[in-house]
Design an enzyme around this catalytic site. Structure first.
Site, mmCIF file in Angstrom:
data_model
loop_
_atom_site.group_PDB
_atom_site.id
_atom_site.type_symbol
_atom_site.label_atom_id
_atom_site.label_comp_id
_atom_site.label_asym_id
_atom_site.label_seq_id
_atom_site.Cartn_x
_atom_site.Cartn_y
_atom_site.Cartn_z
ATOM 1 N N LYS A 179 -17.143 18.268 -2.010
ATOM 2 C CA LYS A 179 -15.750 17.995 -2.370
ATOM 3 C C LYS A 179 -15.582 16.496 -2.507
ATOM 4 C CE LYS A 179 -14.008 17.896 2.408
ATOM 5 N NZ LYS A 179 -13.158 18.553 3.410
ATOM 6 N N THR A 220 -5.406 14.725 -4.795
ATOM 7 C CA THR A 220 -6.240 15.818 -5.279
ATOM 8 C C THR A 220 -7.694 15.618 -4.871
ATOM 9 O OG1 THR A 220 -6.611 14.717 -7.413
ATOM 10 C CG2 THR A 220 -4.711 16.198 -7.245
ATOM 11 N N ARG A 236 -5.905 3.486 -7.109
ATOM 12 C CA ARG A 236 -7.311 3.508 -6.723
ATOM 13 C C ARG A 236 -7.981 2.153 -6.922
ATOM 14 N NH1 ARG A 236 -8.862 9.390 -9.440
ATOM 15 N NH2 ARG A 236 -7.480 10.631 -8.123
ATOM 16 N N LYS A 275 -7.051 -5.761 -4.421
ATOM 17 C CA LYS A 275 -5.703 -5.998 -3.902
ATOM 18 C C LYS A 275 -5.470 -7.481 -3.686
ATOM 19 C CE LYS A 275 -5.293 -1.642 -1.306
ATOM 20 N NZ LYS A 275 -5.027 -1.065 0.033
ATOM 21 N N LYS A 296 -17.244 8.529 -2.430
ATOM 22 C CA LYS A 296 -16.008 9.241 -2.799
ATOM 23 C C LYS A 296 -16.216 10.754 -2.836
ATOM 24 C CE LYS A 296 -14.090 5.422 -5.490
ATOM 25 N NZ LYS A 296 -13.552 4.966 -6.785
ATOM 26 N N GLU A 324 -8.721 15.916 5.852
ATOM 27 C CA GLU A 324 -9.661 16.975 6.216
ATOM 28 C C GLU A 324 -9.015 18.008 7.126
ATOM 29 O OE1 GLU A 324 -13.580 15.809 7.653
ATOM 30 O OE2 GLU A 324 -14.146 16.706 5.750
ATOM 31 N N ASP A 377 0.860 -1.181 0.000
ATOM 32 C CA ASP A 377 0.000 0.000 0.000
ATOM 33 C C ASP A 377 0.897 1.231 0.000
ATOM 34 O OD1 ASP A 377 -2.329 1.563 0.209
ATOM 35 O OD2 ASP A 377 -2.149 1.640 2.377
#
Length: 1492
Positions: free
Chosen positions: A824, A860, A1033, A1039, A806, A760, A625
């Site tokens: 956001k 981002t 992503r 995974k 998301k 955040e 990761d």
């Protein structure tokens, strides 16, 4: 007095320490992959449904028009039911009689739930012996040896001492039983501690869900603990707490009024958070999340001491808040409440202290701050007026951030014991299951108007056993799942069984030995039968009556069994326990390695799966990761894009890596860059200070450095100024962060932020430092400042962020009265929801900026907004509220509701955060690459993994066909350069620079296509030919699928490393799972096989401990089988001379003690302590690791060679004494002949034991005092046994020491046998080391005779006289390799690579140049490998050391010039040719002459 108070700072510090985790809970909850995968699957299903819904929404654009919506769902509406949980649902009745269908003839409940007492032990006092014996004899080896012991009891099989024969098996069974018993006793101790923990439940109250007499039958028979009697444990608990003067104060207004001794003035002067909670009481952890609560000054308190509590009412205390109003009077009971105020309360119910194990389903309990939760409990009421509470779940899932939970709406008004007597409802619960993230129940009740109501109960209203209540004064709950039915126990399954690669291959060797045993016994039986069938032999005279039966066939069968007993050591009983001892020692060494200790977390490396340590030395693929694993998980706001304008001057580590990869050298050094940013930061702050006063700003915390941003904010005429204000206003409002004033009196304008995630907190802090501080929030307000001017917003809705959505949104009413939605989230999610009239130029430019940020390794987010009309919001709010109250498929209903409001957005800008790499990560990645290990990064992107010489292929597709075409193109590209892929195990691993390098970058959607059956084989071929693969992503399930694809598709050894709960699936799927103790919690560490603090420790774990373990175990296995062959076959040769009648050659005690004492310790110490190279040398030369990747240390060829060597040595140790006995006249010192079988057999056994121990010594490379003691001491112990046992009365060993030890032929036979037996091994070892050395042999010589220790900065144990070693054959013969080690070197490659190599060739020293070894800098590795890296080596098996390349070609490594202190001339050769000692040497390959 038990003071229920908010936690102090010291308490918080202690709570954050992972040592506070209940150790047994940690052990019992290490496996939550099922929950993770189940939740991941559910999330993906919801995402697919939402994607379909979004497509349909685009087709039907009228969906969002007013008046076209379908009929609104009501609270009672039920969505389609999801998949049912298997099992029987349970119905819990509170203050309601059970229906007739739920009771038996005695009016007792039919359903009997498990007790809350848990037992994780495997045994009890009565079951330990039978169950442990059953567990041990499930192993085939133990059954085999037990059968041999039983056979030896019968005299017909000729066992000398059946009792003695059972000793080894009894010893092993006893040792294993003691170990199991100690482990189980420790578990029992922890179970008792947990079961006797204190809890508080409602007493003198009828729980109709449990039986009147719930005792077991034996308790009833013995009269133990009759109903109504207080047990001794409860009595002791109550007496202890009564003696301490314990008192509990509960209130409904927050923690500041929880004690009646507060001074009013101090209460009023302390800033309060929502609901009257002091913000300094909240733990200072960035990842915590606390939704805001409301203020209610009404108060009812519960005070108690001793065994029970009784109600008492105190005066109201007003909690001060800058925006609070006077407290309102207590409200009348809500209409929709499960409290039936018409019911008459008896007044007898009271709180009473009890033990965890006494709790039962249906009990009402009260929990206090910092208490662990004793069972799975539905929250009925809390001290918070809004019904909120917070739990810490790190005991359960490893997460350190607090989780918010809320009470059931229908019971939130419950406070007193009388209220609980008036409660009346039925809770319909789903069957217990192990998913930690899901729960569905229905609470049915009748409200005050007589109408039947129901309310859904989800995981948000459920407190799980093992969690800890935090920052909440009290919680009243209903016990729904107890003991074995609780989620923590359902997830507490055994650790997934992992077996090492060598352990699996050992089965083949054991089978081979067993087949040999059967063949030997069969041959002996047949030959003995044939011999016995002959007549007229001497046996007719001398062996009359010696046969067991008159049947030749029966005698042959008996001979077969006797041979099984005699040759049993060829399948060693001690092998398994020796392996356990060795791996335990290796785990201890790993745990005690100080260089893998991480002081900030006080965490050493913790091996949790001990039996796979040798796999650490064979890892070919690492799956990692990124966030929190490679990075620090500490976010810094570096850049942003506002209205299409990019701001931010900082250069990240990832950008530097990208620039280096692209060959750009225009970036200044980091030190110069830091000074430049300091100047720019000063200019920016100066501009902002002249523009407005930012009281809350913290200049030292500012990471967004952009003088242009400050200039645009200062320019009142610039239109960009309004866009900047709107952007940062959105950041200050759109979040779930809480503000905290650590020192409100002395420093009232110093704020810290507590957030659910560090992302955040970084966004809000950046807005604060830019002049837009978020000040405070409450139920009805959000206070911010905009460039020094205060603004207040009214929060309406918070649409939370999750991995499915998301994105997150907030809906607020601004000071002008308009309703605004701020959103956001990920760029792909936001762009799908943009308004049709969105400025396309802004949309494109923002997308470009975000792509630039992402390519620089930044995280981002896109920021957007829209205004809402009152009617639209009111209509949507009704739909959303109904969705939140829906009974079934609540998540889907809420997703559909949010889709109805999150649309028609307008872009404000984008943010870019940097998650800095951990210390030593780039160096660790480079070292792992040099070791030939391929690194795959899952869910992350890091330019530091991609080098300038890599050909990077980016796979991004929107369809299956597009993904197929891109994967095919990548495969064709690699095939055109490297040729077809090879599946030869000897070509595993890679050497950096040996061939063209490729890398793949693929996103999650494309990976989903690539993992489909029709593409996964092609994708596997592409990815496994690349040195680096980066997957962006991807989900937790993906995974695990990627790891499984490589592990099974290539039969490769894989290692997964992560730090979060979403990494558990891949950690458990890999051959080795590693977890990091980090900011995301410890679930990954709890689920892993090895847990440690930093990624950089992985290099030493693999290259040192892993490599050592693999080498040690491989040598130990080979030597173990060798020493059994030499012992058993010497007995077999004796059968040729005794009519194959299975007569024992050795004295019987030697057979029993050979594997147990005489030869076991040297092999065990070889497997536990041996080192072929020093740890620092192994790290300095990571190329040595590639032998493990290719499995060259433990092969079938090596096994057969050791078996053949044992066969040869067995013949030597038998036939040399045999010839001495038959050809000569062997007599003792007293003149008596040595004719007995014991004399001859003891001579053979002594020679075999000396050979076996000395052979292990020859294979040992790391000699210490303990090694000498064990290798020599084992043989000495054998001689001492002969001395001791000779003086005991026996039938065949009396005075053996007197007869043999004074006998020259005895010692001569032993010495000659040992020398002849070991001579071939010694010669092979000498020749291979001197003339055909492996890289590790060269490193060892550099270590012993060269100055490698000096280069590595290691002090010498003693000064040694340096000898001239250039005369040794190693420097005058080719550095040869076996065919299995030689890798084909690719001489081609792309033109740029060849050009770089040719330039390096032209820059290399010519034949006439000299190089003084003393001129090497202290950084010897850099200089040395500069020479070594100029051209690939001829032999790349493990990164051959020190090759030099000139214009004439590659040469054999000239280590003499590196190791000696005098001048040496470097000589170029076209190919690897031998070097003679003559003054002039003719190159046999090119004919060139060179001066030496």
């Amino acid at each position: 007095m038990l003071d229920v108070r908010p936690p102090t700072e010291d308490d918080v510090t202690d709570d954050e320490d992972t040592r506070s985790i209940d150790p047994e809970l940690r052990l019992r909850t290490v496996r939550t992959a099922a929950s993770t995968l189940a939740e991941s699957a559910a999330v993906e299903q919801r995402a697919e449904r939402r994607k379909t819904l979004h497509v349909n929404k685009k087709k039907k654009s009228s969906l969002f028009r007013r008046g076209t919506a379908k009929k609104r769902p009501t609270q009672d509406s039920v969505a389609s039911a999801g998949p049912a949980v298997p099992g029987q649902r349970r119905t819990i009745f509170v203050n309601r009689p059970l229906p007739m269908s739920e009771v038996d003839s005695k009016n007792e409940p039919l359903v009997r739930y498990p007790r809350n007492k848990v037992r994780t032990t495997k045994y009890t006092v009565f079951t330990f012996i039978p169950k442990n014996l059953y567990e041990q004899f499930r192993r085939v080896a133990n059954i085999y040896f037990l059968a041999l012991v039983i056979l030896q009891v019968f005299p017909m099989f000729g066992a000398a001492s059946p009792q003695t024969a059972a000793l080894p098996l009894i010893f092993i069974i006893t040792v294993t039983a003691i170990k199991d018993g100690i482990e189980d006793y420790r578990r029992a101790q922890v179970d008792e501690e947990v079961n006797t923990s204190a809890a508080t439940k409602l007493g003198d109250w009828k729980n109709v869900n449990c039986q009147t007499d719930p005792r077991e039958w034996y308790e009833k028979l013995l009269g133990i603990n009759p109903p109504g009697k207080v047990t001794k444990g409860v009595q002791k608990l109550r007496q202890r707490e009564a003696g301490e003067g314990m008192q509990i104060v509960l209130s409904k207004t927050g923690s500041d009024a929880s004690s009646i001794t507060h001074d009013y003035s101090s209460v009023r002067s302390t800033p309060m958070g929502p609901g009257g909670r002091r913000l300094e009481d909240i733990q200072s952890i960035d990842s915590h999340s606390y939704p805001p609560n409301s203020i209610d000054a009404s108060r009812t308190t519960l005070v108690g001491s001793g065994q029970g509590w009784k109600s008492e009412v105190f005066e109201d205390v007003q909690s001060w808040n800058p925006t609070s109003s006077l407290p309102s009077l207590p409200q009348a009971p809500a209409r929709f409440s499960a409290v039936d105020y018409r019911r008459r309360a008896s007044g007898q119910a009271k709180w009473e202290r009890t033990l965890w194990k006494k709790l039962e389903v249906g009990d009402l309990v009260v929990l206090r701050d910092n208490e662990q939760i004793p069972a799975d409990i539905v929250v009925l009421s809390t001290s918070d007026p809004e019904g909120m509470c917070f739990v810490e779940t790190k005991n359960l899932d490893g997460e350190t951030n607090l989780k918010p939970r809320r009470s059931v709406s229908a019971t939130t008004s419950v406070v007193s014991e009388e209220d609980m007597e008036r409660l009346s409802f039925v809770l319909d619960c789903e069957p217990p299951h192990q998913n930690l993230y899901s729960h569905q129940s229905i609470l049915r009740y009748t409200d005050s108007s007589g109408e039947n109501k129901q309310e859904s109960v989800t995981i948000n209203e459920l407190l799980l056993r093992g969690c800890t209540l935090r920052n909440t004064d009290w919680v009243i709950g209903l016990v729904v799942y107890t003991g074995a039915d609780s989620k923590i126990m359902l997830n507490g399954g055994a650790t997934p069984s992992k077996r090492s690669k060598i352990e699996k291959e050992t089965n083949f060797n054991v089978i081979v030995n067993f087949v040999l045993l059967m063949l030997m016994c069969l041959i002996t039986a047949i030959c003995n039968g044939v011999w016995e069938s002959k007549s007229g032999t001497s046996a007719d005279v001398f062996e009359v009556g010696s046969q067991v039966s008159s049947s030749v066939a029966v005698d042959a069968v008996i001979t077969f069994v006797v041979c099984l007993i005699a040759f049993q050591n060829i399948v060693p009983i001690s092998l398994y326990i020796s392996i356990e001892v060795v791996k335990t020692v290796q785990a201890f060494f790993i745990a005690q390695d100080i260089e893998m200790y991480y002081q900030p977390l006080d965490a050493a490396c913790v091996p949790k799966t001990w039996n796979i340590s040798d796999d650490l030395g064979q890892i070919e693929y690492i799956f990692s990761d990124k966030t929190g694993t490679l990075t620090q998980n500490i976010m810094e706001f570096q850049k942003c894009s506002i209205n299409g304008v990019s701001y931010g001057e900082g250069v990240t580590e990832a950008q530097r890596g990208a620039a280096k990869r692209q060959g750009k050298g225009d970036l200044p050094p980091p030190e110069e860059q830091a000074r430049s940013l300091g100047v720019l930061k000063h200019n920016m702050l100066d501009t902002l200070d002249r523009t407005f006063k930012n009281r809350y700003g913290q200049p030292d915390r500012l990471t967004l450095v952009s003088p242009q941003l400050a200039a645009d904010m200062a320019n009142r005429d610039s239109p960009q100024r309004n866009h900047i204000i709107a952007f940062f206003r959105a950041l200050a409002i759109c979040h779930s962060v809480l503000s905290h004033r650590p020192d409100p009196r002395d420093n009232p304008f110093y704020l810290t932020y507590k957030a659910e995630s560090p992302d955040e907190a970084a966004l809000v802090a950046a807005a604060c430092d830019a002049g837009f501080p978020f000040v405070a929030k409450g139920k009805d307000f959000v206070d911010i400042e905009v460039m020094g001017q205060a603004e207040r917003y009214i929060p309406l809705k918070l649409l939370e962020f999750n991995s499915t959505r998301k994105r997150m949104s907030v809906i607020v009413r601004n000071p002008q009265g308009r309703i605004v939605l701020y959103c956001k989230g990920a760029d792909s999610v936001i762009y799908e929801r943009l308004a049709p009239d969105q400025d396309q130029a802004l949309k494109v430019q923002t997308c470009k900026d975000m792509e630039t940020f992402a390519n620089g390794g930044l995280r981002t987010l896109c920021i957007a907004y829209r205004y809402l009309e009152e009617e639209e919001y009111i209509e949507w709010s009704t739909i959303y509220d109904a969705a939140t109250n829906s009974v079934n498929d609540r998540e889907d209903a809420m997703d559909k509701a949010t889709e109805r409001i999150e649309h028609s957005l307008y872009i404000l800008g984008a943010t870019a955060l940097e998650d800095k790499l951990q210390e030593g990560v780039p160096e660790a990645i480079e070292t792992l690459h040099q070791a030939g290990i391929k690194l795959w990064i899952l869910t992350g992107f890091s330019c530091n993994l991609l080098k300038s010489d890599m050909d990077i292929m980016i796979l991004q597709a929107d369809s299956l066909d597009e993904a197929r075409s891109k994967i095919e193109a990548g495969c064709n590209k690699i095939a055109s350069v490297l040729g077809p892929p090879s599946v030869d195990p000897q070509s595993r691993g890679f050497v950096p620079g040996a061939q063209a390098a490729f890398a793949v970058v693929i996103d999650g959607e494309t990976l989903g296509f690539a993992l489909r059956p029709e593409l996964k084989t092609m994708f596997l071929n592409l990815a496994t030919q690349c040195e680096t693969v980066v997957c962006c992503r991807v989900s937790p399930a993906q995974k695990a699928l990627v790891v499984k694809l490589v592990k099974e598709g290539r039969n490769a050894m894989t290692l997964s490393i992560g730090d979060g709960a979403n990494d558990v699936a891949m950690i458990q799927e890999a051959n080795i799972g590693c977890g990091l103790f980090g900011l995301e919690g410890s679930q990954a560490a709890m689920s892993a096989d090895y847990a440690f603090g930093q990624f950089r420790f992985l290099t030493k774990l693999l290259l040192v401990h892993g490599r050592w373990s693999y080498h040690r175990i491989a040598e130990m296995h080979s030597n173990f089988f060798y020493k059994n062959v030499i012992w058993v076959f010497a007995m077999f040769w004796f059968l040729l001379f005794n009519s194959f009648d299975a007569t024992y050659l050795y004295q019987y005690t030697f057979i029993l003690l050979y594997n147990l004492i005489f030869t076991s310790l040297p092999v065990i110490f070889l497997g536990a302590l041996d080192q072929d190279v020093n740890a620092k040398a192994a790290l300095a030369f990571p190329q040595l690791y590639i032998r493990g990747i290719r499995g060259l240390e433990y092969t079938k060829a090596k096994f057969w060679l050791y078996m053949a060597d044992g066969l040869y040595q067995s013949a030597v140790v038998f036939f040399i004494p045999y010839l001495a006995w038959t050809l000569g006249n062997v007599v003792s010192w007293n003149g008596k002949t040595i004719e007995s079988l014991s004399d001859f057999g003891t001579t053979v056994s002594v020679a075999a034991i000396f050979s076996a121990n000395t052979y292990v010594g020859l294979n040992t490379r790391y000699w210490t005092f303990l090694t000498w003691l064990v290798v020599v001491g084992s043989s000495v112990v054998m001689l001492l046994w002969i001395v001791i046992y000779s003086f005991f009365e026996s039938s065949d060993f009396n005075d053996e020491v007197v007869i043999l030890f004074g006998n020259v032929p005895f010692w001569a036979c032993v010495v000659i046998s040992v020398v002849i037996a070991l001579a071939p091994r010694f010669l092979v070892k000498f020749i291979s080391t001197s003339y055909l050395p492996l890289d590790r042999d060269i490193v060892r010589e550099m270590w012993v005779y060269g100055d490698l220790k000096d280069r590595l900065g290691i002090e010498h144990r003693k000064d040694r006289k340096r000898s001239d070693i250039e005369g040794t054959p190693i420097f005058h013969q080719p550095h040869a390799r076996s065919q299995s080690e030689v890798s084909v070197v690719y001489e081609g490659g792309d033109p740029s690579t060849r050009a770089r190599r040719e330039s390096a060739v032209r820059a290399s020293p010519s034949a006439s140049e000299t190089k003084d070894a003393s001129t090497f800098s202290d950084n010897w590795g850099s200089d040395f490998w500069t020479l070594a890296s100029r051209e690939p080596l001829v032999s790349w098996d493990e990164g051959t050391i020190g090759s030099l390349k000139t214009s004439s070609g590659s040469v054999w490594p000239m280590l003499a010039g590196f190791l000696s202190s005098r001048q040496t001339r470097w000589i170029p050769f076209r190919t690897m040719c031998s070097i003679s000692g003559s003054r002039v040497h003719t190159d046999t390959c090119s004919g060139e002459q060179h001066s030496v």
